[in-house]
Design an enzyme around this catalytic site. Structure first.
Site, mmCIF file in Angstrom:
data_model
loop_
_atom_site.group_PDB
_atom_site.id
_atom_site.type_symbol
_atom_site.label_atom_id
_atom_site.label_comp_id
_atom_site.label_asym_id
_atom_site.label_seq_id
_atom_site.Cartn_x
_atom_site.Cartn_y
_atom_site.Cartn_z
ATOM 1 N N TYR A 142 -6.213 0.958 11.005
ATOM 2 C CA TYR A 142 -6.787 2.248 11.113
ATOM 3 C C TYR A 142 -7.836 2.555 11.923
ATOM 4 O O TYR A 142 -8.367 3.539 12.619
ATOM 5 C CB TYR A 142 -6.616 3.095 9.972
ATOM 6 C CG TYR A 142 -5.482 4.002 9.592
ATOM 7 C CD1 TYR A 142 -4.228 2.946 9.538
ATOM 8 C CD2 TYR A 142 -5.069 5.031 9.617
ATOM 9 C CE1 TYR A 142 -3.038 3.565 9.054
ATOM 10 C CE2 TYR A 142 -4.027 5.839 9.708
ATOM 11 C CZ TYR A 142 -2.724 4.982 9.191
ATOM 12 O OH TYR A 142 -1.470 5.608 8.877
ATOM 13 N N ASP A 246 0.435 3.754 3.753
ATOM 14 C CA ASP A 246 1.036 4.862 5.110
ATOM 15 C C ASP A 246 2.508 4.972 4.730
ATOM 16 O O ASP A 246 3.050 5.912 4.614
ATOM 17 C CB ASP A 246 0.436 5.074 6.223
ATOM 18 C CG ASP A 246 0.944 6.160 7.069
ATOM 19 O OD1 ASP A 246 0.656 7.230 6.547
ATOM 20 O OD2 ASP A 246 1.451 6.100 8.261
ATOM 21 N N ASP A 250 5.425 7.266 2.410
ATOM 22 C CA ASP A 250 6.352 8.216 2.760
ATOM 23 C C ASP A 250 7.584 7.879 2.451
ATOM 24 O O ASP A 250 8.529 8.770 1.793
ATOM 25 C CB ASP A 250 6.471 8.184 4.407
ATOM 26 C CG ASP A 250 5.565 9.346 5.240
ATOM 27 O OD1 ASP A 250 4.667 9.876 4.563
ATOM 28 O OD2 ASP A 250 5.909 9.811 6.190
HETATM 29 C C1 IPM Z 1 -1.357 10.584 5.830
HETATM 30 C C2 IPM Z 1 -1.091 10.763 7.219
HETATM 31 C C3 IPM Z 1 -2.128 10.378 8.231
HETATM 32 C C4 IPM Z 1 -2.324 8.786 7.886
HETATM 33 C C5 IPM Z 1 -2.201 10.725 9.748
HETATM 34 C C6 IPM Z 1 -2.043 12.182 9.731
HETATM 35 C C7 IPM Z 1 -3.205 10.482 10.475
HETATM 36 O O1 IPM Z 1 0.241 10.125 7.534
HETATM 37 O O2 IPM Z 1 -2.167 11.096 5.377
HETATM 38 O O3 IPM Z 1 -0.385 9.687 5.262
HETATM 39 O O4 IPM Z 1 -1.460 8.078 8.706
HETATM 40 O O5 IPM Z 1 -3.063 8.523 7.346
HETATM 41 MN MN MN Z 2 1.375 9.202 6.335
#
Ligand code: IPM
Ligand code: MN
Length: 352
Positions: A142, A246, A250
């Site tokens: 990142y 990340d 999810d």
């Molecule tokens: C999260 C989101 C962010 C990330 C994006 C919006 C940049 O997906 O907080 O998980 O990838 O960290």
């Molecule tokens: Mn995310």
């Protein structure tokens, strides 16, 4: 006691969900005799529209001088569909993480009895799921340099970079969480391919050597992705790098049956930030249909982290009751007559 909370509603459904959390915080303040002082600040697409900067200095100052930050969501389709946009709302989130030194993102994943039927997984797999993912938040691909394009524009590159110090502090945090929970830590990496992952593994093994009270296992990320949906109950605490975290969080969020419910805390060197893990859902903005529970539970995490444990439990109990009694937004029950603000009002009334 006097406690300063910065409110960063952001984009899309952000403002309306943060509003519900504030309703809940206000009854908590009344009931437990605290004074919560709010300062609102801009972040994301709204901040770009008004100032040209997705994380203005003024917002940083407000965050820095507050005791905690409650964050809504950011993101706007007008940027998603334009890969050439110079400034993007997401840069606001990344700048906030970097400038506030928020190196750890804590995402608890817990199944609620009342929502088990909504999970895409079989109910016996997810009943009693209760784990925490600790995602490293200010390093890795990142933020790594160099990144960009070659002069002819036909080659692009990102760098994944970790220092020993960055790995140590996050893995140590993983051990601390595991020790306070059930004593099991899973360190997720891709050490069979990546140099950064081999550093993670080396550091994790060193730390494990002096912390025999915690049982540590090392797992490749592809295997972890599979085990998360196959045996979610086997996990207690997971610690991993930024991008793997990340993706895995999810994935983990659907286990519980609702993305709308999961809170998170980002902690580090300065003020901590609390936010739901879902996005800004622009299509729903202003329609009073967004689920405010992820933000309300983030407010509970905010209180818990700042030593207000009874206050946090009061919110969590009210949320559990709202689910059992069916006071939920349409994402949980399509036939529900309750909107975002009704759920907020109900929770506030119930806590009172
Ligand atoms: C999260 C989101 C962010 C990330 C994006 C919006 C940049 O997906 O907080 O998980 O990838 O960290
Ligand atoms: Mn995310």
């Amino acid at each position: 006691m006097n406690f300063k909370i910065a409110l960063l509603p952001g984009d899309g459904i952000g403002p309306e969900i943060v509003e519900q959390a504030v309703k809940v915080l206000n009854v908590i303040a009344e009931k437990y005799d605290h004074k919560f002082e709010y300062s609102e600040a801009l972040v994301g697409a709204v901040a770009i529209d008004r100032t040209g900067n997705p994380f203005p200095d003024e917002t940083y100052e407000i965050c820095r001088t507050s005791d905690a930050v409650l964050f809504g969501a950011i993101g706007d389709p007008k940027y998603d569909n334009d890969p050439k946009a110079k400034v993007r709302p997401e840069q606001g989130l990344l700048a906030m993480r970097k400038r506030l030194g928020l190196f750890a993102n804590i995402r608890p994943v817990k199944s609620y009895e009342a929502l088990i039927h909504m999970s895409p997984l079989k109910s016996d797999l997810i009943k009693d799921v209760d784990f925490v993912v600790i995602r490293e938040l200010t390093g890795g691909i990142y933020f790594g340099e160099p990144r960009g394009r070659t002069e002819d524009g036909n080659t692009a590159f990102d760098s994944c970079v970790y220092t020993r110090h960055e790995v140590e502090r996050i893995v140590e945090l993983g051990f601390k969480y595991a020790r306070e929970r059930n004593g099991n830590l899973t360190v997720v990496d891709k050490a069979n391919v990546l140099a950064t992952s081999r550093l993670w593994r080396e550091v994790a093994q060193e730390i494990s050597g002096r912390n025999s009270d915690v049982k540590m296992e090392l797992m490749f990320v592809d295997n972890a992705a599979m085990q998360l949906i196959q045996f979610p109950k086997r996990f207690d605490v997971i610690v991993t790098e930024n991008m793997f975290g990340d993706i895995l969080t999810d994935e983990a969020s659907v286990i519980t049956g609702s993305l709308g419910l999961l809170p998170s805390a980002s902690i580090g060197l300065q003020t901590s930030v609390f936010e739901p893990i879902h996005g800004s859902w622009p299509e729903a903005a202003g329609k009073n249909i967004a689920n405010p529970l992820g933000t309300v539970l983030s407010a509970a995490m905010l209180l818990e982290y700042n030593g207000f444990s009874n206050e946090a439990s009061a919110i969590e109990d009210a949320v559990a009751r709202s689910l059992t009694e069916g006071v939920v937004t349409p994402d949980i029950d399509a036939k529900s007559k309750f909107g975002t603000s009704d759920v907020g009002d109900w929770l506030a009334g119930n806590i009172q």
